[in-house]
Structure formats: C-alpha cells, structure tokens
Enzyme design. Structure first.
Site, PDB file in Angstrom:
ATOM      1  N   SER A   1      -6.288  -5.093 -46.653  1.00 53.99           N
ATOM      2  CA  SER A   1      -6.312  -3.732 -47.396  1.00 53.99           C
ATOM      3  C   SER A   1      -6.145  -3.985 -48.972  1.00 53.99           C
ATOM      4  O   SER A   1      -6.129  -2.823 -49.551  1.00 53.99           O
ATOM      5  CB  SER A   1      -4.995  -3.113 -46.801  1.00 53.99           C
ATOM      6  OG  SER A   1      -3.822  -3.674 -47.186  1.00 53.99           O
TER       7      SER A   1
ATOM      8  N   SER B   1      -3.869  -8.630 -45.217  1.00 55.06           N
ATOM      9  CA  SER B   1      -4.153  -7.804 -46.258  1.00 55.06           C
ATOM     10  C   SER B   1      -4.545  -8.591 -47.722  1.00 55.06           C
ATOM     11  O   SER B   1      -4.964  -7.797 -48.675  1.00 55.06           O
ATOM     12  CB  SER B   1      -3.222  -6.592 -46.306  1.00 55.06           C
ATOM     13  OG  SER B   1      -3.617  -5.820 -45.139  1.00 55.06           O
TER      14      SER B   1
ATOM     15  N   LYS C   1      -1.775  -3.910 -56.694  1.00 54.64           N
ATOM     16  CA  LYS C   1      -2.256  -2.842 -55.671  1.00 54.64           C
ATOM     17  C   LYS C   1      -1.426  -1.347 -55.608  1.00 54.64           C
ATOM     18  O   LYS C   1      -0.335  -1.565 -55.970  1.00 54.64           O
ATOM     19  CB  LYS C   1      -1.934  -3.620 -54.150  1.00 54.64           C
ATOM     20  CG  LYS C   1      -2.567  -3.030 -52.872  1.00 54.64           C
ATOM     21  CD  LYS C   1      -2.075  -3.739 -51.759  1.00 54.64           C
ATOM     22  CE  LYS C   1      -2.525  -3.197 -50.405  1.00 54.64           C
ATOM     23  NZ  LYS C   1      -2.295  -4.316 -49.199  1.00 54.64           N
TER      24      LYS C   1
END
Length: 585
Positions: free
Chosen positions: A218, A242, A134
C-alpha cells in the site's frame, strides 16, 4: 442544501493539490499527453523537465546528500527545491501524491540554512534532508485522508474539531527534531489493505518503470516517487507487504521492522483496534545506506520514552558490525561466512520466470562471494530446500485478523462521504458480521502455533553443519511489478507479518522479454497457480523491476540491514548471470 457528492469532493481535492504546484513547474497539456503515451517515465523522460542542478542533486542518495549538507556544499533550500520540483513533475506524470506542502518545506529549509550559517553546525543527523511520508502520517496544517473521500479537509483520527490539522504523529515529531524537511505525502490504496495503489480521490498510481504495470501497495506512492527520484527516503507502513511490495516493484530498498521497534503513535491506520498482529512503520529508500541512516536516526530519539508500545532497544552497533564484518566491501566472505536459506517457491504459486532468474542471480552472487547457501541444485521447476511450515497457512491466519471486524472500520470511513469501495475490493471487504470472540481467540492460538513451528524449523538448520541459517532469501511476490488486477497471491509477504520478522528488500534486476520466456512445459499445481501462470506475458512484463526479500527473525533489524549490504554488494560485484548450480550443504 444537499451535501456535495463524493465525486465532486474528490475532484475538488485533486484540483486543490495541483494548485499547490508553482506555475513554473506545471506541465503543458501536450507534455501530459506525452507522459500518458510513454511506457517508461524514469531517467531521461522525467529529466527532460528538470535542469542540470535538479538532476545533479536528485541523483544523489540520502547519505551523499547528508554529507553535502553537513559540509555546507549544498544548502537545505537548494536540496529541498530540487526535490519539491521533481516531486511536482512526478505527480503530474504519475499521480503519486496526496498532499503537497512545498511552501512549508521551503520555509523550514530557509530556517535550517539560517541556523547553519549562524552556528556552523547542523540541527540533527537528518539536517536539510527531504523525507516523504505515506498519507497515514499527520503533519500539522495538512490533510490525512488515507485515501478516503470522507476525510478530505480533515485528518483521519481527529476526534474533535480542535484536532483538525493540529495532529502530529510521533515519528513526524522525531523526524523534525532530527532536522528532516517534510514536503509531501504519497498515495496509497483505499483501505490500505491492497497490493496496488488505487482510491476514489486520485484514481490509480502506476509503475514509472513500465506504466502497463502496478506500482504495488500500500505504500505505492512512495515507491513510485522514489523510482522517479522525487525522494530518496520515505516513511511507510506494512501489515501485509506494504513497504516491501512497492520496493520490489519499483527497484528500490525497504526495511520492515518488527512492529514494536518504531512508534506507531498517532498514525492513521486501518482497523486500529486489531493489534494482535500489528501494522509496523517501515522505510523505503533509493539505497541500503538510506535505510540504515533513518533507522539509526529514529532510534537515537528513544521512541520508547514517549510510546509505551515501543520496546526499549537502541541501535545495536555490535550486532550490525558483527554481520557486516562477515564480508569485505565487495561482499566477499571473511570467516565465518553467512549461511542463507533460499525459498524458491511457497509450493502454492510458482514465481514467474523473471523472479526465478532474480533469485538465481542472488544465489550465484553469494556463492561466488564464498557464503553458504542452503538449497538443492535447482532444475525446472526449482526444488525447495527451505521448507518451513506452509506460508499459505500463515497467510490464512493473518487474513482472519485483517478481516476480523467484518469491514466495519472501513465502512465507517466510506459512510462519511457515501463513496463506494473501489471495484477491486468490493467482494473482499463487503460488510459482514465481526468475528466472534471465541473464534478470534482460537485464531490467536493458531497464530502462536504457526510462529513456534516456523521458529523450530529455523532452529533445526543448525544440524546441517553446526551453523544456523542467518537469513532467508525469498520472492517479494510471484511476479515482477504486476499487471493491475492480477495480483492473486500475497503469501510471500503476508506470512512474514504473522511471524513479525525483520525484512529488507533489495532490487535485483528487471524482467527481460528476450530472456524470461514462458516455460510452456510447466504444469500449474492448482487453480490459483494456473491463474498466475497464465497472466505472465514477457512483452507486457518487460522492464518490470524484480526485488527479493531478505528475512531475519524478530527484532533482528540491525542484523538484516548488515546482511542486505553484504548480499547487495556481492550481487553488484558479480558479473555472472546464473546458469550454475547451488551447493548442497
């Protein structure tokens, strides 16, 4: 000269990222148009752009790849090339990457192969395995924008010019020391604090299983990339769902540990000074085995020796074995059976039909496998028997901490370029006065009270039959992968962050318009429930993945990883799609 506009900076960044894709892997305008019109990008659609060798390699899960790499039947270069190519195609059709460093990855893979050829041994347990990240994790030589235009050309967190592109997150160092190959960083939403994936740099990342729907957030780019088999194993973060939301929405697995279990040192973050309820590093994978592999590997590096925030707990094999021994490889019980609680609904927002059916499938499977299920016979709507303190209360307390600084951290990053908040977040994160110290402290006490009440409730489950509930099964969200803009209720994941519990998400099924019809007799309980219920359209949601959360308590990662394997095995070996009733204990 005037500084370039944020729009031009974002456009230049998008072009630069695409330029890093080798020409032979670039799609034509016609192919890109074809992708835009396609509802489903997974499987045959993306495979048309790959050769048989690519498909063969990327179809394997992490553990299978590790075996092949250790035996030398696959080289690191061959595996890395297949995943770089697939990730390149995935990004062009799905907009899921922020950073591409394929050249860096292939150079490392070449070095790993040379080491293997000379020593007939690997450099570590992740030798040659591509791992995606990420866009919060610093990798030397690359941007870390975290979705902010103002950090293009740099890395969020750099405090002086010498740190630009020289920062390395602790977990990045650990992955490299284990032999992993890092090759890309995946998309996330502006601010991180959003259950979808959208920012002003790349726009929006949608769901590869159904492009009408969101990939979640996310860690949404991670979920989308893995759904397209451009990665089998990725690192994300979780402060409100997330890593769990993208796993549930994309049909993959994830692990959310208790925050102090894995190092967050030198990782970019939203409002990093708020550490009362910390964000945690977590993992996403195309298999349950992948989660175990990376969790075990990272702990083998003793992260607590370099990060004082990490508790010194190595991987506890005895706990993992104890819970795995409760069942055979099909998930069928050996005594004592698992005892699992079921949260059908949080009492605020009723899950859509595909989610309820997914829960029923899991309940039926574990019942058939001989495990205990603590729930009433369910009707329509289902009846809750796992009745902890309201999760909406936990969510409200948790949100007060996420917004405690009044949005000042977020706006400091926006101000670097002049970019605005994306429309979805303009009201939630408009600049306000920070929370006062006394109110902050009062909310801390409320959080502690909630944690104690939830723990006391859990402890009382032993009175049923002398056995305490081992884990709780609950929705990831009140819907399958959601229609963009219609994610109204995050309490199913967010309350668990307040508790700092250990969670694994497993995939269960997909929404099916022929089965998951709307129950027109259902009367919503409140305005929020009504908005969510009216947003359900069987045809639009058709094909959207459904996952469930398996929730254990603090620092019970080994336990929940083992339970997830048992439950998932039982689910895969169950041939009945449920109409039965669950036992009352």
């Amino acid at each position: 000269m005037a500084s370039p506009s944020w729009e031009s900076q974002a456009a230049a960044k998008r072009a630069d990222t695409l330029s890093k894709i080798p020409p032979q892997w670039r799609l034509t305008c016609g192919q890109l148009e074809q992708a835009k019109k396609q509802r489903v990008l997974t499987g045959p659609f993306i495979q048309q752009f790959l050769d048989d060798d690519d498909i063969f390699i990327t179809a394997k899960d992490s553990s299978e790849l590790i075996v092949s790499l250790q035996k030398g039947t696959l080289s690191a270069v061959r595996v890395t090339t297949a995943f770089c190519k697939t990730a390149a195609i995935a990004h062009q059709i799905n907009n899921c990457l922020h950073e591409i460093f394929f050249d860096q990855a292939l150079e490392r893979a070449t070095q790993l192969d040379a080491y293997f050829a000379e020593h007939q041994a690997t450099t570590g347990v992740l030798h040659g395995l591509p791992v995606s990240l990420k866009d919060q994790f610093h990798v030397k030589g690359n941007d870390t924008t975290m979705g902010y235009v103002g950090w293009i050309g740099s890395n969020l967190g750099a405090k002086d010019p010498e740190q630009v592109h020289n920062m390395e997150s602790q977990i990045t160092t650990e992955l490299l020391s284990l032999g992993a190959v890092l090759y890309c960083k995946t998309s996330l939403p502006q601010t991180l604090l959003f259950g979808e994936t959208k920012n002003n740099i790349i726009g929006q990342t949608l769901n590869p299983h159904n492009q009408i729907l969101s990939c979640g957030g996310s860690s949404g780019g991670e979920g989308a990339l893995q759904a397209l088999r451009g990665s089998t194993l990725g690192v994300g973060t979780d402060i409100g769902g997330s890593v769990r939301i993208p796993a549930g929405f994309n049909g993959i697995f994830s692990l959310k540990p208790t925050p102090e279990r894995i190092s967050y040192r030198d990782v970019a973050n939203a409002n990093p000074g708020q550490n009362t309820y910390r964000s945690t590093v977590g993992f996403l994978s195309t298999s349950a085995g992948g989660l175990e592999l990376i969790f075990r590997a990272i702990l083998s590096r003793k992260p607590w020796t370099k990060d004082p925030a990490v508790v010194p707990i190595p991987f506890r094999q005895d706990i993992f074995n104890e819970y795995l021994s409760r069942a055979n490889r099909h998930g069928t019980t050996k005594r004592p059976p698992l005892k699992l609680g079921i949260l059908w609904t949080d009492g605020v927002v009723q899950p859509h039909p595909p989610v309820t059916r997914g829960l029923e499938m899991v309940v039926n499977a574990i019942k058939l496998a001989g495990h205990k299920v603590r729930c009433h016979a369910y009707g329509n709507p289902p009846v809750i028997d796992w009745k902890p303190p309201p999760q909406s209360i936990g969510t409200g307390i948790h949100l007060s901490f996420l917004k405690a600084d009044g949005g000042h951290d977020i706006h400091s990053h926006l101000d670097r370029s002049g970019e605005p908040l994306i429309p979805d977040l303009r009201e939630s994160f408009r600049l306000q006065q920070p929370l006062g110290l006394l109110e902050y402290q009062a909310n801390t006490l409320k959080g502690l009270d909630y944690e104690r009440a939830y723990s006391d409730y859990w402890n009382r489950t032993v009175t049923d039959d002398g056995q305490i509930v081992d884990a709780v099964i609950m929705p990831v969200a009140p819907h399958a992968a959601v229609i963009p803009g219609k994610y109204y209720h995050t309490a199913y994941t967010e309350a668990i962050n307040l508790l700092n519990y250990s969670v694994v998400v497993i995939p269960v099924t997909k929404a099916d318009s022929t089965i998951d019809v709307l129950d027109k007799s259902y009367t919503p309980q409140n305005d929020l429930d009504k908005r969510n219920w009216e947003a359900y359209d069987p045809d639009i949601y058709d094909g959207g993945p459904v996952g469930v959360q398996l929730v254990a308590r603090k620092f019970e990662e080994e336990k929940i990883l083992a339970i997830a394997k048992v439950v998932y095995s039982a689910l895969r070996n169950s041939e009945v799609d449920v109409d039965g009733l669950c036992a009352v204990l």
